[in-house]
Design a protein around this motif. Structure first.
Motif, PDB file in Angstrom:
ATOM      1  N   ARG A 199      10.454  -5.106   0.201  1.00 56.18           N
ATOM      2  CA  ARG A 199       9.080  -5.502  -0.110  1.00 56.18           C
ATOM      3  C   ARG A 199       8.489  -6.173   1.121  1.00 56.18           C
ATOM      4  N   LEU A 248       5.461  -3.080  -8.272  1.00 62.25           N
ATOM      5  CA  LEU A 248       4.448  -2.054  -8.497  1.00 62.25           C
ATOM      6  C   LEU A 248       3.556  -2.411  -9.672  1.00 62.25           C
ATOM      7  N   GLU A 286       0.831  -6.538  -0.720  1.00 63.14           N
ATOM      8  CA  GLU A 286       2.221  -6.167  -0.461  1.00 63.14           C
ATOM      9  C   GLU A 286       2.429  -4.668  -0.711  1.00 63.14           C
ATOM     10  N   PHE A 287       3.487  -4.142  -0.097  1.00 62.94           N
ATOM     11  CA  PHE A 287       3.855  -2.750  -0.323  1.00 62.94           C
ATOM     12  C   PHE A 287       5.371  -2.635  -0.262  1.00 62.94           C
ATOM     13  N   TRP A 345       9.024  -0.190   0.399  1.00 59.21           N
ATOM     14  CA  TRP A 345       9.731   0.970   0.946  1.00 59.21           C
ATOM     15  C   TRP A 345      11.004   1.168   0.133  1.00 59.21           C
ATOM     16  N   ARG A 400       0.444   1.555  -1.415  1.00 62.31           N
ATOM     17  CA  ARG A 400       1.351   0.406  -1.553  1.00 62.31           C
ATOM     18  C   ARG A 400       2.811   0.831  -1.674  1.00 62.31           C
ATOM     19  N   LEU A 401       3.126   2.065  -1.332  1.00 64.66           N
ATOM     20  CA  LEU A 401       4.487   2.550  -1.554  1.00 64.66           C
ATOM     21  C   LEU A 401       4.849   3.618  -0.531  1.00 64.66           C
ATOM     22  N   SER A 438       1.571  -1.637   6.861  1.00 63.71           N
ATOM     23  CA  SER A 438       1.280  -0.619   5.850  1.00 63.71           C
ATOM     24  C   SER A 438       2.433   0.367   5.783  1.00 63.71           C
ATOM     25  N   PRO A 439       2.490   1.169   4.718  1.00 63.47           N
ATOM     26  CA  PRO A 439       3.512   2.217   4.658  1.00 63.47           C
ATOM     27  C   PRO A 439       3.440   3.193   5.831  1.00 63.47           C
ATOM     28  N   TRP A 463      -7.117   5.518   1.796  1.00 59.66           N
ATOM     29  CA  TRP A 463      -6.451   4.228   1.937  1.00 59.66           C
ATOM     30  C   TRP A 463      -5.937   3.971   3.353  1.00 59.66           C
TER      31      TRP A 463
END
Length: 338
Positions: free
Chosen positions: A22, A41, A48-49, A51, A123-124, A151-152, A228
């Motif tokens: 996170r 999620l 926050e995002f 992985w 976010r993922l 960011s992702p 995004w």
């Protein structure tokens, strides 16, 4: 949610999650399990995002992703395709990436190729694989060292750059081997270099075919990025793909260099073969007169000339020498005519 998935949240291995992190702005990544990932999620915290890195060899992996992560159907269709060329494309407001990379092999550089499938949303970031990959291992090490990500997409860009570094290392090591073979060629010590060059060329062509980004999909993404993605993210992606293209160009140049060396070695070997063949031909031509005359005078028949002449031997020596000189002159004139 059924009971099996609830138990899966208590042990990330039960759903094939290898590790998850996170991220918050300005903070280092915090490792989470599958339960913690789903809570993040659901919390819908825009700052926050996540992985998540999963093992596709796990039986429950794809079922859990379909049930919990709301990934586009195109991602699961891509998983069924198997290994294809490396690409990044925009599908259903998400980024889908197929990254063919070098297999992780206990600290050794290998040229075995495995595939990583990636899906990124706002976010993922989800990555899935069947075999361990070197670039993913390097990315995880960077996260554990405390490197920050906004960011992702930054994670995906870091992954591409790690892949480029691994490919650069392979190109550098191959260049050193080619330099050694070139030195041997210049010193006329060919040995078995043709087979070695052929093996290196096959490996590099395979890497070039599988690791090079598809330009069409990349251009469509850069021209029409998801909403995004920020302008800074798009610029970072453009720069990273440009750097990766330079590495592929170096690989292409190395393949061409190996091809030229192979042609030069083949030409040298052909020249050696021609010299050897000429030597054998010359010996045969020079021996031809004496063989013919010896054949005639060795016949056990009457009327053999010079049989009673006391100077007959020297006459034959002069004849053989004359015909041998004429044959040698003819052979050398033929040689100089090519």
């Amino acid at each position: 949610m059924n009971h099996s998935l609830t138990q899966g949240h208590q042990d990330s291995d039960l759903v094939g999650l290898l590790y998850g992190f996170r991220f918050r702005p300005g903070e280092r990544g915090v490792e989470v399990d599958s339960d913690g990932a789903l809570q993040c999620l659901r919390a819908n915290d825009g700052d926050e995002f996540l992985w998540l890195h999963l093992n596709l060899a796990h039986a429950a992996c794809q079922r859990w992703m379909k049930a919990q992560l709301e990934l586009p159907d195109a991602f699961f269709e891509t998983l069924q395709e198997g290994s294809r060329s490396t690409r990044i494309e925009h599908v259903d407001d998400a980024l889908l990436a197929v990254v063919n990379d070098v297999v992780f092999n206990f600290g050794q550089v290998t040229t075995d190729i495995a595939t990583l499938w990636v899906c990124a949303r706002g976010r993922l970031l989800v990555s899935a694989r069947l075999q361990p990959l070197r670039s993913v291992d390097k990315l995880r090490s960077s996260v554990k060292r405390g490197e920050g990500f906004r960011s992702p997409l930054e994670l995906l860009v870091h992954l591409l750059r790690d892949q480029g570094e691994i490919l650069t290392q392979i190109v550098r090591e191959t260049n050193m081997q080619v330099d050694r073979i070139e030195d041997q060629l210049l010193s006329l010590r060919l040995s078995d270099n043709r087979a070695e060059l052929g093996s290196m060329r096959r490996v590099l062509v395979r890497l070039q075919r599988l690791l090079a980004l598809e330009p069409g999909a990349l251009m469509r993404l850069l021209n029409r990025p998801p909403a995004w993605l920020s302008d800074a993210d798009v610029q970072t992606l453009r720069e990273s793909t440009g750097e990766f293209s330079l590495v592929i160009s170096d690989l292409t140049a190395l393949v061409e260099r190996i091809k030229l060396l192979q042609e030069e070695i083949a030409a040298s070997l052909n020249e050696q073969s021609s010299r050897t063949l000429f030597t054998l031909t010359l010996v045969t031509v020079l021996a031809l007169p004496i063989n013919i005359i010896a054949g005639f005078f060795g016949m056990n028949v009457g009327g053999v000339p010079f049989s009673d002449d006391p100077e007959g031997f020297w006459i034959l020596v002069v004849l053989v020498a004359t015909f041998t000189l004429l044959a040698g002159r003819w052979a050398f004139r033929k040689r100089s005519g090519y």
